[in-house]
Design a protein around this motif. Sequence first.
Motif, PDB file in Angstrom:
ATOM      1  N   ILE A 182       5.774  -3.650 -23.489  1.00 10.22           N
ATOM      2  CA  ILE A 182       6.320  -2.606 -22.610  1.00 10.22           C
ATOM      3  C   ILE A 182       6.513  -3.177 -21.209  1.00 10.22           C
ATOM      4  CG2 ILE A 182       5.821  -0.421 -21.450  1.00 10.22           C
ATOM      5  CD1 ILE A 182       4.376   0.485 -23.991  1.00 10.22           C
ATOM      6  N   TRP A 183       5.496  -3.858 -20.709  1.00 13.13           N
ATOM      7  CA  TRP A 183       5.597  -4.472 -19.380  1.00 13.13           C
ATOM      8  C   TRP A 183       6.810  -5.396 -19.301  1.00 13.13           C
ATOM      9  CZ3 TRP A 183       4.365  -4.699 -14.396  1.00 13.13           C
ATOM     10  CH2 TRP A 183       4.521  -5.898 -13.723  1.00 13.13           C
ATOM     11  N   GLU A 184       6.957  -6.265 -20.284  1.00 10.19           N
ATOM     12  CA  GLU A 184       8.052  -7.240 -20.267  1.00 10.19           C
ATOM     13  C   GLU A 184       9.413  -6.563 -20.375  1.00 10.19           C
ATOM     14  OE1 GLU A 184       7.064  -9.896 -23.433  1.00 10.19           O
ATOM     15  OE2 GLU A 184       5.234 -10.630 -22.456  1.00 10.19           O
ATOM     16  N   ALA A 185       9.522  -5.560 -21.234  1.00 10.34           N
ATOM     17  CA  ALA A 185      10.803  -4.863 -21.395  1.00 10.34           C
ATOM     18  C   ALA A 185      11.205  -4.128 -20.132  1.00 10.34           C
ATOM     19  CB  ALA A 185      10.716  -3.895 -22.572  1.00 10.34           C
ATOM     20  N   LEU A 186      10.247  -3.437 -19.513  1.00 15.34           N
ATOM     21  CA  LEU A 186      10.567  -2.681 -18.303  1.00 15.34           C
ATOM     22  C   LEU A 186      10.903  -3.604 -17.144  1.00 15.34           C
ATOM     23  CD1 LEU A 186       8.006   0.276 -18.416  1.00 15.34           C
ATOM     24  CD2 LEU A 186      10.356   0.198 -19.230  1.00 15.34           C
ATOM     25  N   MET A 187      10.212  -4.723 -17.036  1.00 16.64           N
ATOM     26  CA  MET A 187      10.557  -5.678 -15.977  1.00 16.64           C
ATOM     27  C   MET A 187      11.983  -6.194 -16.165  1.00 16.64           C
ATOM     28  SD  MET A 187       8.196  -5.743 -13.755  1.00 16.64           S
ATOM     29  CE  MET A 187       7.963  -3.996 -14.136  1.00 16.64           C
ATOM     30  N   ASN A 188      12.379  -6.459 -17.399  1.00 18.13           N
ATOM     31  CA  ASN A 188      13.753  -6.901 -17.645  1.00 18.13           C
ATOM     32  C   ASN A 188      14.764  -5.824 -17.290  1.00 18.13           C
ATOM     33  OD1 ASN A 188      14.347  -9.688 -19.106  1.00 18.13           O
ATOM     34  ND2 ASN A 188      12.301  -9.031 -19.673  1.00 18.13           N
ATOM     35  N   ASP A 189      14.424  -4.565 -17.591  1.00 14.45           N
ATOM     36  CA  ASP A 189      15.298  -3.462 -17.181  1.00 14.45           C
ATOM     37  C   ASP A 189      15.485  -3.462 -15.668  1.00 14.45           C
ATOM     38  OD1 ASP A 189      15.569  -2.600 -19.764  1.00 14.45           O
ATOM     39  OD2 ASP A 189      14.559  -0.677 -19.476  1.00 14.45           O
ATOM     40  N   LEU A 190      14.372  -3.568 -14.950  1.00 14.13           N
ATOM     41  CA  LEU A 190      14.431  -3.490 -13.490  1.00 14.13           C
ATOM     42  C   LEU A 190      15.124  -4.703 -12.889  1.00 14.13           C
ATOM     43  CD1 LEU A 190      10.877  -2.037 -12.693  1.00 14.13           C
ATOM     44  CD2 LEU A 190      13.017  -0.826 -13.140  1.00 14.13           C
ATOM     45  N   GLY A 210      -3.639   1.097 -11.759  1.00 17.04           N
ATOM     46  CA  GLY A 210      -4.114   0.152 -10.757  1.00 17.04           C
ATOM     47  C   GLY A 210      -4.697  -1.089 -11.415  1.00 17.04           C
ATOM     48  N   LEU A 211      -5.425  -0.887 -12.514  1.00 17.56           N
ATOM     49  CA  LEU A 211      -5.934  -2.024 -13.276  1.00 17.56           C
ATOM     50  C   LEU A 211      -4.771  -2.836 -13.846  1.00 17.56           C
ATOM     51  CD1 LEU A 211      -8.081  -3.715 -14.672  1.00 17.56           C
ATOM     52  CD2 LEU A 211      -8.265  -1.938 -16.431  1.00 17.56           C
ATOM     53  N   ALA A 212      -3.749  -2.149 -14.376  1.00 17.48           N
ATOM     54  CA  ALA A 212      -2.560  -2.842 -14.886  1.00 17.48           C
ATOM     55  C   ALA A 212      -1.883  -3.655 -13.786  1.00 17.48           C
ATOM     56  CB  ALA A 212      -1.580  -1.834 -15.486  1.00 17.48           C
ATOM     57  N   THR A 213      -1.869  -3.112 -12.580  1.00 24.56           N
ATOM     58  CA  THR A 213      -1.287  -3.820 -11.439  1.00 24.56           C
ATOM     59  C   THR A 213      -2.002  -5.137 -11.201  1.00 24.56           C
ATOM     60  OG1 THR A 213      -0.543  -1.785 -10.362  1.00 24.56           O
ATOM     61  CG2 THR A 213      -0.901  -3.692  -8.947  1.00 24.56           C
ATOM     62  N   LEU A 214      -3.321  -5.117 -11.239  1.00 20.81           N
ATOM     63  CA  LEU A 214      -4.088  -6.344 -11.020  1.00 20.81           C
ATOM     64  C   LEU A 214      -3.893  -7.336 -12.163  1.00 20.81           C
ATOM     65  CD1 LEU A 214      -7.372  -4.749  -9.619  1.00 20.81           C
ATOM     66  CD2 LEU A 214      -5.541  -5.857  -8.329  1.00 20.81           C
ATOM     67  N   ILE A 215      -3.818  -6.836 -13.394  1.00 22.98           N
ATOM     68  CA  ILE A 215      -3.616  -7.711 -14.557  1.00 22.98           C
ATOM     69  C   ILE A 215      -2.265  -8.417 -14.483  1.00 22.98           C
ATOM     70  CG2 ILE A 215      -3.222  -7.702 -17.059  1.00 22.98           C
ATOM     71  CD1 ILE A 215      -5.371  -5.496 -17.241  1.00 22.98           C
ATOM     72  N   HIS A 216      -1.217  -7.697 -14.047  1.00 24.00           N
ATOM     73  CA  HIS A 216       0.138  -8.233 -14.080  1.00 24.00           C
ATOM     74  C   HIS A 216       0.642  -8.713 -12.719  1.00 24.00           C
ATOM     75  CE1 HIS A 216       0.744  -7.132 -18.243  1.00 24.00           C
ATOM     76  NE2 HIS A 216       0.344  -5.899 -17.993  1.00 24.00           N
ATOM     77  N   CYS A 217      -0.193  -8.694 -11.715  1.00 26.81           N
ATOM     78  CA  CYS A 217       0.232  -8.999 -10.345  1.00 26.81           C
ATOM     79  C   CYS A 217       0.905 -10.361 -10.229  1.00 26.81           C
ATOM     80  CB  CYS A 217      -0.979  -8.917  -9.410  1.00 26.81           C
ATOM     81  SG  CYS A 217      -0.605  -9.270  -7.678  1.00 26.81           S
ATOM     82  N   ASP A 218       0.267 -11.410 -10.727  1.00 25.42           N
ATOM     83  CA  ASP A 218       0.848 -12.750 -10.584  1.00 25.42           C
ATOM     84  C   ASP A 218       2.131 -12.906 -11.398  1.00 25.42           C
ATOM     85  OD1 ASP A 218      -0.909 -13.787  -8.723  1.00 25.42           O
ATOM     86  OD2 ASP A 218      -2.287 -14.607 -10.221  1.00 25.42           O
ATOM     87  N   ASN A 219       2.210 -12.246 -12.535  1.00 23.40           N
ATOM     88  CA  ASN A 219       3.442 -12.299 -13.313  1.00 23.40           C
ATOM     89  C   ASN A 219       4.586 -11.633 -12.571  1.00 23.40           C
ATOM     90  OD1 ASN A 219       5.139 -10.568 -15.689  1.00 23.40           O
ATOM     91  ND2 ASN A 219       4.963 -12.771 -15.981  1.00 23.40           N
ATOM     92  N   PHE A 220       4.274 -10.536 -11.881  1.00 21.08           N
ATOM     93  CA  PHE A 220       5.284  -9.852 -11.075  1.00 21.08           C
ATOM     94  C   PHE A 220       5.819 -10.799 -10.009  1.00 21.08           C
ATOM     95  CE2 PHE A 220       6.440  -6.753  -7.653  1.00 21.08           C
ATOM     96  CZ  PHE A 220       7.414  -6.055  -8.346  1.00 21.08           C
ATOM     97  N   GLU A 222       5.898 -14.044 -10.240  1.00 19.44           N
ATOM     98  CA  GLU A 222       6.624 -15.125 -10.903  1.00 19.44           C
ATOM     99  C   GLU A 222       8.054 -14.752 -11.284  1.00 19.44           C
ATOM    100  OE1 GLU A 222       4.099 -16.014 -14.154  1.00 19.44           O
ATOM    101  OE2 GLU A 222       2.546 -16.973 -12.914  1.00 19.44           O
ATOM    102  N   ILE A 223       8.297 -13.489 -11.602  1.00 12.98           N
ATOM    103  CA  ILE A 223       9.633 -13.110 -12.078  1.00 12.98           C
ATOM    104  C   ILE A 223      10.599 -12.787 -10.938  1.00 12.98           C
ATOM    105  CG2 ILE A 223       8.716 -12.220 -14.254  1.00 12.98           C
ATOM    106  CD1 ILE A 223       9.124  -9.391 -13.196  1.00 12.98           C
ATOM    107  N   LEU A 224      10.097 -12.776  -9.703  1.00 14.52           N
ATOM    108  CA  LEU A 224      10.940 -12.442  -8.552  1.00 14.52           C
ATOM    109  C   LEU A 224      11.363 -13.706  -7.815  1.00 14.52           C
ATOM    110  CD1 LEU A 224       9.190  -9.233  -7.193  1.00 14.52           C
ATOM    111  CD2 LEU A 224      11.189  -9.433  -8.642  1.00 14.52           C
ATOM    112  N   PRO A 225      12.391 -13.603  -6.974  1.00 14.40           N
ATOM    113  CA  PRO A 225      12.866 -14.781  -6.244  1.00 14.40           C
ATOM    114  C   PRO A 225      11.746 -15.450  -5.444  1.00 14.40           C
ATOM    115  CG  PRO A 225      14.417 -12.961  -5.996  1.00 14.40           C
ATOM    116  CD  PRO A 225      13.216 -12.401  -6.688  1.00 14.40           C
ATOM    117  N   ASN A 226      11.811 -16.778  -5.357  1.00 13.47           N
ATOM    118  CA  ASN A 226      10.765 -17.527  -4.658  1.00 13.47           C
ATOM    119  C   ASN A 226      10.670 -17.151  -3.185  1.00 13.47           C
ATOM    120  OD1 ASN A 226      10.054 -18.966  -6.961  1.00 13.47           O
ATOM    121  ND2 ASN A 226      11.525 -20.610  -6.550  1.00 13.47           N
ATOM    122  N   ASN A 227      11.797 -16.758  -2.594  1.00 16.55           N
ATOM    123  CA  ASN A 227      11.796 -16.439  -1.162  1.00 16.55           C
ATOM    124  C   ASN A 227      11.469 -14.973  -0.868  1.00 16.55           C
ATOM    125  OD1 ASN A 227      14.150 -15.351  -2.157  1.00 16.55           O
ATOM    126  ND2 ASN A 227      15.481 -16.146  -0.522  1.00 16.55           N
TER     127      ASN A 227
END
Length: 428
Positions: A182-190, A210-220, A222-227
Motif C-alpha cells: 500500500i505504501w509503495e503504490a500510494l507513493m507512486n500515485d503521488l 505516526g509510527l508508520a511515518t517513522l518506519i517509512h521516513c527514510d524511504n520517503f 529516498e524517493i524524492l529529488p536529492n535537492n
Amino acid sequence: MVNQRVIRRLLRWRKWAKRDWAIAASAAGFAVIIFSLSLIFGSWTKRSSGHHPPDPLWVHLSLSENAKSRGAACLDGSLPGYHFQKGFGSGSNNWVVHIEGGGWCDSIEACSSRKRTPLGSSRYMEDEVKFTGIFSQELLENPDFFNWNKVKIRYCDGASLAGHHESEFKNRTQLFFRGQLIWEALMNDLLSIGLSSARQALLSGCSAGGLATLIHCDNFREILPNNATVKCLADAGFFLNEKDIAGHHTIESFYQDVVSLQGVAKSLDKDCVARMKPSKCFFPQEFINNIRTPVFLVHPAYDFWQIKNIFVPIASDPHGNWFKCKLNIRNCDRSQIEVLEGYRNSLLKTLSEFQQNKEGGLFINSCYIHCQTWMAETWHSPSSPRVDNKTIAEAVGDWYFNRNISKHIDCPYPCNPTCYNMDFTGHR
C-alpha cells in the motif's frame, strides 16, 4: 477550546466502535480501545449527497490507480485510497503527506472484524473528509503550510503500512496483509501527480500513522529529488515499551503478535532487526536514532491512549482503582499523579539521546490528549496548547525552516494552563 459537539459525536461513535470495531485482543488481555483514537477522526462527517458549492475544507477520496497492478490491498482486498488537495502559489511544489492512524490488529479475529470498517476497507470510507489544522488552507490557522499540496493517506492494513503478503498463508479467512505494498503504490500515485517535483516535503502521521511515518521516513526521503528539503513529523506515534502498573509486558506482547501475524519484520529497521527480535523494532525507541532524515516528535507526556492501553490496561486494574482517573486526569489522586509522572519521566529518559540530535525537534506538552496536529484548536489557534509560548504549528515551522532550535519540553502536569485535557466522564 475543542468543539464539545464534535467530542460528543466522537464518543457516541466510540461506543459503537468499542462493541463492533475491536482493533485487537490478545491472550494476555490487551485490548486496543478504539475510542482513544477518536481525535484522529474528529474532522470526519459524511457530506450530504445533494449538490453544494466547492468547499476547500472538504476533500474527495481517491482510490489508488497503481494498487491493483502492484497487488496492494486493504485487509478485505479493496483498493487503498487517499485524499488530495492541490497546493497553490508559492506552495505549488511543496507537500504535506499525512498518514492516518487507527491502532493495529494482532489476530485473525481482530483483523476480520477490522476489515468491515474504514480501518480495513475502502468500501466503508467516507467520500469526503474535512481538512483542518496541518491540512488547512487558511493562513491564520496554518501559517507555514497553508498553500502546500496536502495528502491524507487512509489507513486500512492494521500494521502501520508495514505488513507483507507472504504472511497471508497463516490466515484462513481471506485477509490481505499488504501494508508495505500500500505504501509503495500510494507513493507512486503521488509521484505521478507532482510529488516527484517536490521542493519541500513533510511526511507526517498520527498515532499508528505516526509510527508508520517513522518506519517509512527514510524511504520517503529516498524517493524524492536529492535537492528537496524532506523531513518527518510523528504526532503521538512514539509508543513506549513500558511494563504496565501490574508489571506485565502488555504492549510488547501485543506488538509481537502484530509483527508475527502480518510479517512486519521486512519493513523494519535492518540494523535493529539484526540485534534484537523484530517485534521490539516496532517500538520507535529502538530505531529512531537510526533514522537519517530529520524528525520532529509532537507528543503529550500524558498521552491518554498510552495511559489507558499500555500503562493502565483494564486487565491490570481489576478493581477499577484507575477508572475515574483514566476518564479525566483531574480525577487522579496524588499517588496516581506521581505514578503518571513516573511514566512521563520514562518517556523523557527514553528520548534523552534523541534530544541531542541537532536536526531533531520536540514538542512534549503535559496534556491528557492523543494527536494534536489535525485540528485547528490544538495545532494553531488563540486557545492552542503552548510550551515556551509556542503553539505546535509554530514549533514545527521553526524546526522545518531552520528558524530556530525547536526542542520544547513542558513542566509536569498540572503546570500548563493552556492544555486541552480530554474528559471522558459520562461517556463510558
